[in-house]
Design a protein around this motif. Structure first.
Motif, PDB file in Angstrom:
ATOM      1  N   HIS A 142      26.179  46.147  47.226  1.00  0.00           N
ATOM      2  CA  HIS A 142      26.514  45.434  45.997  1.00  0.00           C
ATOM      3  C   HIS A 142      27.225  44.120  46.301  1.00  0.00           C
ATOM      4  O   HIS A 142      28.199  44.088  47.067  1.00  0.00           O
ATOM      5  CB  HIS A 142      27.399  46.306  45.100  1.00  0.00           C
ATOM      6  CG  HIS A 142      26.798  47.647  44.840  1.00  0.00           C
ATOM      7  ND1 HIS A 142      25.628  47.823  44.123  1.00  0.00           N
ATOM      8  CD2 HIS A 142      27.199  48.883  45.204  1.00  0.00           C
ATOM      9  CE1 HIS A 142      25.338  49.107  44.066  1.00  0.00           C
ATOM     10  NE2 HIS A 142      26.275  49.778  44.715  1.00  0.00           N
ATOM     11  N   ALA A 143      26.772  43.050  45.675  1.00  0.00           N
ATOM     12  CA  ALA A 143      27.308  41.713  45.919  1.00  0.00           C
ATOM     13  C   ALA A 143      28.802  41.625  45.633  1.00  0.00           C
ATOM     14  O   ALA A 143      29.529  40.935  46.351  1.00  0.00           O
ATOM     15  CB  ALA A 143      26.554  40.682  45.085  1.00  0.00           C
ATOM     16  N   ARG A 144      29.277  42.341  44.634  1.00  0.00           N
ATOM     17  CA  ARG A 144      30.698  42.241  44.271  1.00  0.00           C
ATOM     18  C   ARG A 144      31.597  42.776  45.390  1.00  0.00           C
ATOM     19  O   ARG A 144      32.668  42.233  45.633  1.00  0.00           O
ATOM     20  CB  ARG A 144      30.984  42.927  42.949  1.00  0.00           C
ATOM     21  CG  ARG A 144      30.871  44.422  42.968  1.00  0.00           C
ATOM     22  CD  ARG A 144      31.030  45.023  41.569  1.00  0.00           C
ATOM     23  NE  ARG A 144      31.097  46.441  41.551  1.00  0.00           N
ATOM     24  CZ  ARG A 144      30.158  47.299  41.949  1.00  0.00           C
ATOM     25  NH1 ARG A 144      29.024  46.831  42.451  1.00  0.00           N
ATOM     26  NH2 ARG A 144      30.326  48.594  41.862  1.00  0.00           N
ATOM     27  N   LEU A 145      31.174  43.829  46.079  1.00  0.00           N
ATOM     28  CA  LEU A 145      31.959  44.336  47.208  1.00  0.00           C
ATOM     29  C   LEU A 145      31.728  43.498  48.463  1.00  0.00           C
ATOM     30  O   LEU A 145      32.656  43.233  49.220  1.00  0.00           O
ATOM     31  CB  LEU A 145      31.621  45.795  47.491  1.00  0.00           C
ATOM     32  CG  LEU A 145      32.039  46.821  46.439  1.00  0.00           C
ATOM     33  CD1 LEU A 145      31.697  48.233  46.906  1.00  0.00           C
ATOM     34  CD2 LEU A 145      33.509  46.721  46.103  1.00  0.00           C
ATOM     35  N   LEU A 146      30.501  43.079  48.666  1.00  0.00           N
ATOM     36  CA  LEU A 146      30.195  42.248  49.831  1.00  0.00           C
ATOM     37  C   LEU A 146      31.026  40.969  49.811  1.00  0.00           C
ATOM     38  O   LEU A 146      31.503  40.511  50.852  1.00  0.00           O
ATOM     39  CB  LEU A 146      28.703  41.917  49.867  1.00  0.00           C
ATOM     40  CG  LEU A 146      28.225  41.090  51.051  1.00  0.00           C
ATOM     41  CD1 LEU A 146      28.532  41.801  52.370  1.00  0.00           C
ATOM     42  CD2 LEU A 146      26.733  40.818  50.927  1.00  0.00           C
ATOM     43  N   ARG A 147      31.244  40.434  48.639  1.00  0.00           N
ATOM     44  CA  ARG A 147      32.028  39.204  48.489  1.00  0.00           C
ATOM     45  C   ARG A 147      33.448  39.381  49.042  1.00  0.00           C
ATOM     46  O   ARG A 147      34.014  38.477  49.646  1.00  0.00           O
ATOM     47  CB  ARG A 147      32.068  38.786  47.014  1.00  0.00           C
ATOM     48  CG  ARG A 147      32.751  37.486  46.789  1.00  0.00           C
ATOM     49  CD  ARG A 147      31.831  36.315  47.152  1.00  0.00           C
ATOM     50  NE  ARG A 147      32.537  35.089  46.860  1.00  0.00           N
ATOM     51  CZ  ARG A 147      32.709  34.109  47.731  1.00  0.00           C
ATOM     52  NH1 ARG A 147      32.160  34.184  48.930  1.00  0.00           N
ATOM     53  NH2 ARG A 147      33.374  33.044  47.414  1.00  0.00           N
TER      54      ARG A 147
END
Length: 108
Positions: free
Chosen positions: A81-86
């Motif tokens: 998920h992009a939100r955690l990867l960020r």
């Protein structure tokens, strides 16, 4: 938070779910460190079902990374998920951990 794992020899795949924060970090730390103490040298932490993680959780992952490096091991993360990867990108931890977009992309 729920944590389960599958261990095959020196490889452990850990699947976490829920929120990983200051309240759950001690349990996660104990769980992961026990896997290392039991002989795991590759630990893959699957964060697919994690809705939230905080800096305390990042500290837990770093501590496990350090313990494994001392014994020639490695931690890999699954962060689809992009939100955690960020979070990993902002903190520079994407340069510390090998991060995969799915469990199928890992070496296990």
């Amino acid at each position: 938070m729920q944590v389960t794992s599958t261990v095959d020899g020196q490889c452990a795949v850990v699947q976490a779910s829920g929120e990983l924060d200051v309240a759950t970090a001690p349990e996660l730390r104990s769980y992961l460190h026990q896997l290392v103490d039991d002989g795991a040298r590759t630990v893959v932490v699957d964060l697919t079902d994690v809705g939230f993680l905080d800096s305390t959780t990042l500290g837990v992952l770093i501590s496990v990374h350090k313990r494994l490096v001392e014994v020639g091991g490695v931690v890999e993360l699954v962060v689809p998920h992009a939100r955690l990867l960020r979070i990993f990108q902002i903190t520079g931890l994407d340069r510390v951990f090998t991060i995969h977009s799915s469990l199928a992309d890992t070496t296990v």
